[in-house]
Design an enzyme around this catalytic site. Structure first.
Site, PDB file in Angstrom:
ATOM      1  N   LYS A   1       0.963  -1.136  -0.035  1.00 16.79           N
ATOM      2  CA  LYS A   1      -0.042  -0.007   0.039  1.00 16.79           C
ATOM      3  C   LYS A   1       0.987   1.278  -0.041  1.00 16.79           C
ATOM      4  CE  LYS A   1      -3.904   2.001   2.352  1.00 16.79           C
ATOM      5  NZ  LYS A   1      -4.940   1.848   3.427  1.00 16.79           N
TER       6      LYS A   1
ATOM      7  N   SER B   1     -10.008   1.683   2.283  1.00 21.92           N
ATOM      8  CA  SER B   1      -8.975   2.442   1.266  1.00 21.92           C
ATOM      9  C   SER B   1      -7.843   1.673   0.740  1.00 21.92           C
ATOM     10  CB  SER B   1      -8.306   3.607   2.476  1.00 21.92           C
ATOM     11  OG  SER B   1      -7.612   2.966   3.650  1.00 21.92           O
TER      12      SER B   1
ATOM     13  N   SER C   1     -10.447  -0.608   6.388  1.00 25.34           N
ATOM     14  CA  SER C   1      -9.775  -0.432   5.150  1.00 25.34           C
ATOM     15  C   SER C   1      -8.859  -1.778   4.707  1.00 25.34           C
ATOM     16  CB  SER C   1      -8.774   0.836   5.340  1.00 25.34           C
ATOM     17  OG  SER C   1      -9.201   1.912   4.918  1.00 25.34           O
TER      18      SER C   1
HETATM   19  N1  LIG Z   1      -9.024   3.936   6.758  1.00 33.86           N
HETATM   20  C1  LIG Z   1     -10.041   3.043   6.699  1.00 33.86           C
HETATM   21  O1  LIG Z   1      -9.796   2.152   7.691  1.00 33.86           O
HETATM   22  C2  LIG Z   1     -11.204   3.221   6.180  1.00 33.86           C
HETATM   23  C3  LIG Z   1     -12.469   4.090   6.846  1.00 33.86           C
HETATM   24  N2  LIG Z   1     -13.534   3.865   5.635  1.00 33.86           N
HETATM   25  C4  LIG Z   1     -12.174   5.599   6.635  1.00 33.86           C
HETATM   26  O2  LIG Z   1     -12.410   6.155   5.807  1.00 33.86           O
HETATM   27  O3  LIG Z   1     -11.818   6.125   7.571  1.00 33.86           O
END
Ligand SMILES: NC(=O)C[C@H](N)C(=O)O
Length: 497
Positions: free
Chosen positions: A80, A155, A179
């Site tokens: 990532k 993400s 994410s």
């Molecule tokens: N970063 C994450 O784990 C995803 C979460 N959907 C966020 O936008 O914070």
């Protein structure tokens, strides 16, 4: 003809160790697969052929010299793009860091390299990890390999898609509120968020420091177990104060089965608004399968769980606001030209360098931490956090693990969700684990009856019971089968000569 599409990471490493094929052949096959497939999937922000080939050459030389090979020797790995790796840019999919060259390598990445992985490139993501669809990447979206009109989740969408498209056998993601587990669910691969503190975050660009955790994606549970061994095997990392010693062999008890294990089900969760019927049915079937293998199903309740999303969207933005303050247009990243003074330079650089969602989160964080507001929301969120953590502790007195959906629905279309609060609901089932800190894994259950797209279950265990998590995940894999490379991508490049 042998193809990487049909080999797990475990099988690739075994083949390299046995001399069935060389690590260089694997690297070339993976790079050929990326060449053929990347146009349609767009999982990578940067491909690093030289780094992969150099790592492969070192493995082949070690084998020729008769040295024992590490456990993931020759396994192609996607990383990532919020994780530093010397020789690559670390952009966090943001214009703010578009030209940022890594000056050191993150511990989690180094450990995968030490275990023999070949770093083939940096994977796309939502900008600074804010999002659930990878659409907020400043550079390009990533497509879901099961239907390229749809998002891969986020993400860590690039990391999940690269594995599902068969471009790599393993990848690394980070999970602050879902994410890893939500994109794993959308792309039909295994994705694990280990217990908070299990894996070092040193060298990973911080989002919410009390929530962030690094974890692996793979197409089999055994591959994820091997990756976990690589990530935690060398013990705690002195460079991350939250990292803890967690010396277990994740492969050792993988086949122990679930006989006698108590699996918790939360009835209210199975009726939650937004949960689609096909996901509910698939998770119910997963429960029945575990029961058929000897597990006992037990109803549990987590009474404060409805506060989880609200608490996360206070704690997460507050921490993100503090962490992202370092991108001030002076020390890091994008710098606006022609500014008359420092304050002007900082505010104009930030205005141009960050995208919409990154700005939204930081403005929210700034507001939530301002005097007068702080007591009302931040303290309330911390209280909710304590209550949710206690709920989990009480539930785990009665059960070994909890089974629930990983995401409320299957992958949605690009552009389908434009309201940010609707997007936040993607993490309905994943967020509470980051709040409480315990481990969870998303396990594929095949294709949904209505959509024909991947559906998953999520398993949750108490902190540092991550080995048990994978044992139960393996039982589900036995019942539902491991995830194949998405059919539209299989067979394009990837052949081992
Ligand atoms: N970063 C994450 O784990 C995803 C979460 N959907 C966020 O936008 O914070």
């Amino acid at each position: 003809m042998l193809s990487l599409d049909t080999l797990s990471a475990q099988q690739i490493a075994a083949g390299v160790a046995a001399g069935d094929f060389s690590a260089t052949e694997v690297a070339n096959a993976a790079l050929a697969a990326i060449d053929e497939r990347e146009g349609a999937v767009q999982a990578f922000l940067q491909v690093s052929p030289q780094l992969a080939l150099d790592a492969a050459a070192r493995i082949d030389a070690a084998r020729a010299a008769g040295e024992a090979l590490p456990p993931l020797a020759g396994v192609p790995l996607a990383i990532k793009d919020n994780m530093n790796l010397v020789g690559t840019r670390t952009t966090c999919a943001s214009n703010m860091l578009a030209n940022y060259e890594s000056v050191y390598t993150a511990t989690c990445v180094q450990r995968m390299l030490d275990a023999g992985c070949l770093p083939v490139g940096k994977a796309n993501m939502d900008e600074f990890a804010f999002g659930s669809s990878t659409e907020s990447s400043a550079f390009h979206p990533t497509n879901n390999p099961w239907d390229v009109e749809r998002v891969p989740g986020g993400s860590s969408g690039g990391s999940a898609a690269a594995v599902a498209a068969g471009e790599v056998a393993l990848s690394l993601g980070s999970d602050t509120g879902g994410s890893i587990r939500q994109p794993a669910s959308f792309c039909g691969v295994v994705g694990m968020k280990p217990t908070y503190g299990a894996v070092s975050r040193y060298g990973v660009v911080a989002f919410g420091s009390s929530l962030d955790q690094v974890g692996p994606f793979g197409r089999t549970v055994a591959d994820v177990a091997l990756a976990m061994n690589a990530l935690v095997g060398a013990g705690r990392d002195p460079y991350d104060g939250t990292s803890q010693d967690f010396a277990v062999d994740f492969c050792e008890h993988l086949e122990d089965g679930v006989a006698g294990k108590r699996i918790g089900i939360i009835p209210a969760f199975m009726e939650a608004e937004g949960l689609t019927a096909e996901v509910r049915r698939a998770v119910e079937k997963a429960a029945t399968e575990l029961e058929a293998q000897g597990a006992q199903l037990v109803e549990v309740d987590l009474p404060h769980l409805d506060a989880a999303i609200a608490a996360y969207y206070v704690i997460g933005p507050a921490e993100a606001f503090s962490n992202l303050a370092r991108f001030d247009g002076v020390r890091y990243g994008f710098q606006e030209e022609g500014c008359s003074n420092l304050a002007d330079q900082s505010s104009r650089s930030r205005a141009r360098g960050f995208g919409m969602e990154a700005k939204r989160r930081q403005m929210l964080g700034a507001y939530l931490l301002s005097s007068g507001v702080y007591d009302k929301y931040y303290y309330a969120a911390q209280k909710a956090r304590t209550l949710i953590t206690r709920d989990y502790a009480a539930a785990f007195e009665k059960v070994d693990a909890i089974l629930m959906p990983a995401a409320p629905r299957t992958a949605f279309r690009h552009g389908e969700i434009s309201d940010p609060t609707q997007m936040y609901l993607s993490d309905l089932y994943t967020i509470s684990l980051n709040i409480a800190g315990n481990g969870g894994v998303s396990v594929p259950l095949g294709l949904g009856e209505d959509s024909g797209l991947p559906v998953s279950a999520q398993l949750v265990v108490p902190a540092f019971s991550d080995r048990k998590l994978l044992t139960i995940a393996r039982a589900l894999e036995l019942a539902f089968g491991s995830s194949p490379v998405a059919p539209d991508f299989a067979g394009k490049g990837g052949e081992l000569a």
